[in-house]
Design an enzyme around this catalytic site. Structure first.
Site, PDB file in Angstrom:
ATOM      1  N   TYR A   1       3.214 -10.318  13.989  1.00 42.13           N
ATOM      2  CA  TYR A   1       1.878  -9.872  13.565  1.00 42.13           C
ATOM      3  C   TYR A   1       1.277 -10.976  12.706  1.00 42.13           C
ATOM      4  O   TYR A   1       1.872 -11.364  11.698  1.00 42.13           O
ATOM      5  CB  TYR A   1       1.986  -8.557  12.789  1.00 42.13           C
ATOM      6  CG  TYR A   1       0.655  -7.868  12.517  1.00 42.13           C
ATOM      7  CD1 TYR A   1      -0.447  -8.090  13.336  1.00 42.13           C
ATOM      8  CD2 TYR A   1       0.503  -6.977  11.457  1.00 42.13           C
ATOM      9  CE1 TYR A   1      -1.657  -7.437  13.099  1.00 42.13           C
ATOM     10  CE2 TYR A   1      -0.706  -6.329  11.215  1.00 42.13           C
ATOM     11  CZ  TYR A   1      -1.783  -6.568  12.049  1.00 42.13           C
ATOM     12  OH  TYR A   1      -2.978  -5.934  11.807  1.00 42.13           O
TER      13      TYR A   1
ATOM     14  N   ARG B   1      -1.880  -9.982   3.445  1.00 46.27           N
ATOM     15  CA  ARG B   1      -2.176  -8.811   2.607  1.00 46.27           C
ATOM     16  C   ARG B   1      -1.094  -7.737   2.732  1.00 46.27           C
ATOM     17  O   ARG B   1      -1.104  -6.751   2.002  1.00 46.27           O
ATOM     18  CB  ARG B   1      -3.562  -8.250   2.960  1.00 46.27           C
ATOM     19  CG  ARG B   1      -3.621  -7.585   4.283  1.00 46.27           C
ATOM     20  CD  ARG B   1      -5.013  -7.112   4.679  1.00 46.27           C
ATOM     21  NE  ARG B   1      -5.066  -7.010   6.131  1.00 46.27           N
ATOM     22  CZ  ARG B   1      -4.630  -5.970   6.828  1.00 46.27           C
ATOM     23  NH1 ARG B   1      -4.153  -4.921   6.216  1.00 46.27           N
ATOM     24  NH2 ARG B   1      -4.698  -5.970   8.146  1.00 46.27           N
TER      25      ARG B   1
ATOM     26  N   ASN C   1      -4.433   1.407   6.460  1.00 47.10           N
ATOM     27  CA  ASN C   1      -5.359   0.437   5.840  1.00 47.10           C
ATOM     28  C   ASN C   1      -6.734   0.341   6.486  1.00 47.10           C
ATOM     29  O   ASN C   1      -7.436  -0.647   6.277  1.00 47.10           O
ATOM     30  CB  ASN C   1      -4.742  -0.975   5.812  1.00 47.10           C
ATOM     31  CG  ASN C   1      -3.436  -1.004   5.053  1.00 47.10           C
ATOM     32  OD1 ASN C   1      -3.365  -0.505   3.932  1.00 47.10           O
ATOM     33  ND2 ASN C   1      -2.402  -1.565   5.652  1.00 47.10           N
TER      34      ASN C   1
ATOM     35  N   ASP D   1      -1.507   2.902  17.475  1.00 44.06           N
ATOM     36  CA  ASP D   1      -1.414   2.449  16.083  1.00 44.06           C
ATOM     37  C   ASP D   1      -1.497   3.612  15.089  1.00 44.06           C
ATOM     38  O   ASP D   1      -1.699   3.411  13.889  1.00 44.06           O
ATOM     39  CB  ASP D   1      -2.450   1.378  15.736  1.00 44.06           C
ATOM     40  CG  ASP D   1      -2.164   0.726  14.380  1.00 44.06           C
ATOM     41  OD1 ASP D   1      -0.982   0.491  14.084  1.00 44.06           O
ATOM     42  OD2 ASP D   1      -3.105   0.488  13.607  1.00 44.06           O
TER      43      ASP D   1
ATOM     44  N   TYR E   1       0.857  -1.194   0.000  1.00 36.20           N
ATOM     45  CA  TYR E   1       0.000   0.000   0.000  1.00 36.20           C
ATOM     46  C   TYR E   1       0.888   1.237   0.000  1.00 36.20           C
ATOM     47  O   TYR E   1       2.060   1.168   0.388  1.00 36.20           O
ATOM     48  CB  TYR E   1      -0.927   0.020   1.231  1.00 36.20           C
ATOM     49  CG  TYR E   1      -0.205   0.075   2.557  1.00 36.20           C
ATOM     50  CD1 TYR E   1       0.182   1.284   3.124  1.00 36.20           C
ATOM     51  CD2 TYR E   1       0.102  -1.090   3.259  1.00 36.20           C
ATOM     52  CE1 TYR E   1       0.854   1.341   4.334  1.00 36.20           C
ATOM     53  CE2 TYR E   1       0.784  -1.052   4.475  1.00 36.20           C
ATOM     54  CZ  TYR E   1       1.159   0.171   5.007  1.00 36.20           C
ATOM     55  OH  TYR E   1       1.832   0.218   6.203  1.00 36.20           O
TER      56      TYR E   1
HETATM   57  O1  LIG Z   1      -3.399  -4.177   9.833  1.00 41.18           O
HETATM   58  C1  LIG Z   1      -2.672  -3.413   9.169  1.00 41.18           C
HETATM   59  O2  LIG Z   1      -2.930  -3.053   8.007  1.00 41.18           O
HETATM   60  C2  LIG Z   1      -1.406  -2.957   9.766  1.00 41.18           C
HETATM   61  C3  LIG Z   1      -0.339  -2.658   8.911  1.00 41.18           C
HETATM   62  C4  LIG Z   1       0.881  -2.369   9.454  1.00 41.18           C
HETATM   63  C5  LIG Z   1       2.055  -2.175   8.603  1.00 41.18           C
HETATM   64  O3  LIG Z   1       1.874  -2.005   7.389  1.00 41.18           O
HETATM   65  O4  LIG Z   1       3.167  -2.236   9.151  1.00 41.18           O
HETATM   66  O5  LIG Z   1       1.053  -2.304  10.791  1.00 41.18           O
HETATM   67  C6  LIG Z   1       0.032  -2.545  11.671  1.00 41.18           C
HETATM   68  O6  LIG Z   1       0.278  -2.497  12.871  1.00 41.18           O
HETATM   69  C7  LIG Z   1      -1.228  -2.882  11.143  1.00 41.18           C
END
Ligand SMILES: O=C(O)c1cc(C(=O)O)oc(=O)c1
Length: 302
Positions: A157, A130, A262, A257, A49
């Site tokens: 994550y 994603r 997104n 956050d 993104y």
């Molecule tokens: O759920 C997400 O889109 C997201 C993305 C990112 C990242 O792109 O690092 O970090 C996050 O903590 C959450």
């Protein structure tokens, strides 16, 4: 370089309210990001993104406005393994920020030492399909072994449905392990059902596992959103986060956050997001552990 935002991108909320909840002195926003600015710190070619800019100055202004004392800045996937924007933010934070980076197997020990000196204390492994391309687990395990002697930890994550498949890898990690956003539970399922129970078991059986009880704005299905003065936002997420805080009070962290990459249907007012905290950490003792003691111990070694 000029960047075009991903179509439909929601920018961070300008002019957030002042939280009604007064954060305890020394509170740490333990999950936030910087994006670019793209002209200075270009986004990575392999990104999934393209966000709006979210600079260190804007992050530090939000910190002061909300009443946080410090930040933990986590490498966002739109910057890939190019940590320059994050390191630059750490260096200009006056020791008020620590960082979690993304590195490749090719990183050398000098680079790790330099990042350590700038305030990096962890690496992030991302399994959300994603957001990133697949990295082989042996490569990640090699990175974990390299950063362990520095006293760093691993941030992971992933989505709740993927925990069974990732279990053996996660439980073999040699460091403290910090889970982003409670492992993304499906909050339409029961809090005492098998999916969330597996996550609780993961924490119960592994004393090195911590969790961020963050991102209600991402996990919530029925809301209501943190907008228009709402003081009971994201009610459907509360039982999940509260369960983790009350069961593992010494291994939980909280973060805004910001700038909330997104999100699709709304962008929260970060002041109201802070007002979510007393719903999940309901006593001054739990609030101090969550916001001050735990992050300070993990990131500032005190
Ligand atoms: O759920 C997400 O889109 C997201 C993305 C990112 C990242 O792109 O690092 O970090 C996050 O903590 C959450």
């Amino acid at each position: 370089m000029k960047f075009e935002k991903t179509p439909g991108w929601l920018d961070w909320y300008a002019g957030p309210s002042k939280p009604r909840f007064k954060l305890p002195p020394g509170s740490v926003d333990a999950h936030c990001h910087v994006f670019g600015p793209g002209e200075q710190f270009p986004f990575a070619p392999e990104r999934k993104y393209t966000p709006c800019d979210a600079s260190k100055e804007q992050l530090f202004a939000l910190r002061d406005h909300l009443g946080f004392d410090k930040n933990v800045i986590v490498q966002a996937t739109c910057h890939g393994a190019d940590n320059r924007a994050l390191i630059d933010a750490l260096k200009s934070s006056n020791d008020k920020a620590r960082g979690v980076v993304t590195v490749k197997r090719s990183v050398n020990d000098n680079e790790l030492q330099e990042m350590n000196a700038a305030g990096v204390r962890g690496v992030r492994f991302n399994f959300v399909k994603r957001l990133v391309d697949f990295t082989p687990k042996d490569e990640l395990m090699e990175i974990a072994a390299r950063i362990a002697p520095l006293g760093w930890h691993v941030v992971i994550y992933f989505e709740a449905v993927d925990l069974p498949e990732l279990w053996d890898f996660f439980t073999a990690l040699p460091t403290t392990v910090v889970v982003d956003h409670m492992g993304r539970p499906d909050v339409t399922k029961p809090v005492d059902g098998p999916e969330f129970e597996l996550f609780l078991k993961f924490m119960r059986e592994h004393a090195n596992v911590w969790s961020k009880v963050s991102c209600p704005e991402r996990l919530s299905v029925s809301g209501p959103p943190a907008l228009n003065g709402e003081q009971n936002a994201y009610r459907d997420v509360v039982p999940f986060a509260r369960k983790v805080v009350e069961t593992f009070p010494d291994r939980v962290l909280w973060g805004t956050d910001w700038p909330h990459p997104n999100l699709k249907n709304h962008m929260p007012d970060d002041g109201l997001l802070v007002d979510f905290i007393p719903h999940i950490a309901t006593t001054p003792e739990l609030q101090k552990k969550l916001l001050v003691d735990n992050p300070t111990r993990l990131y500032w070694g005190a």
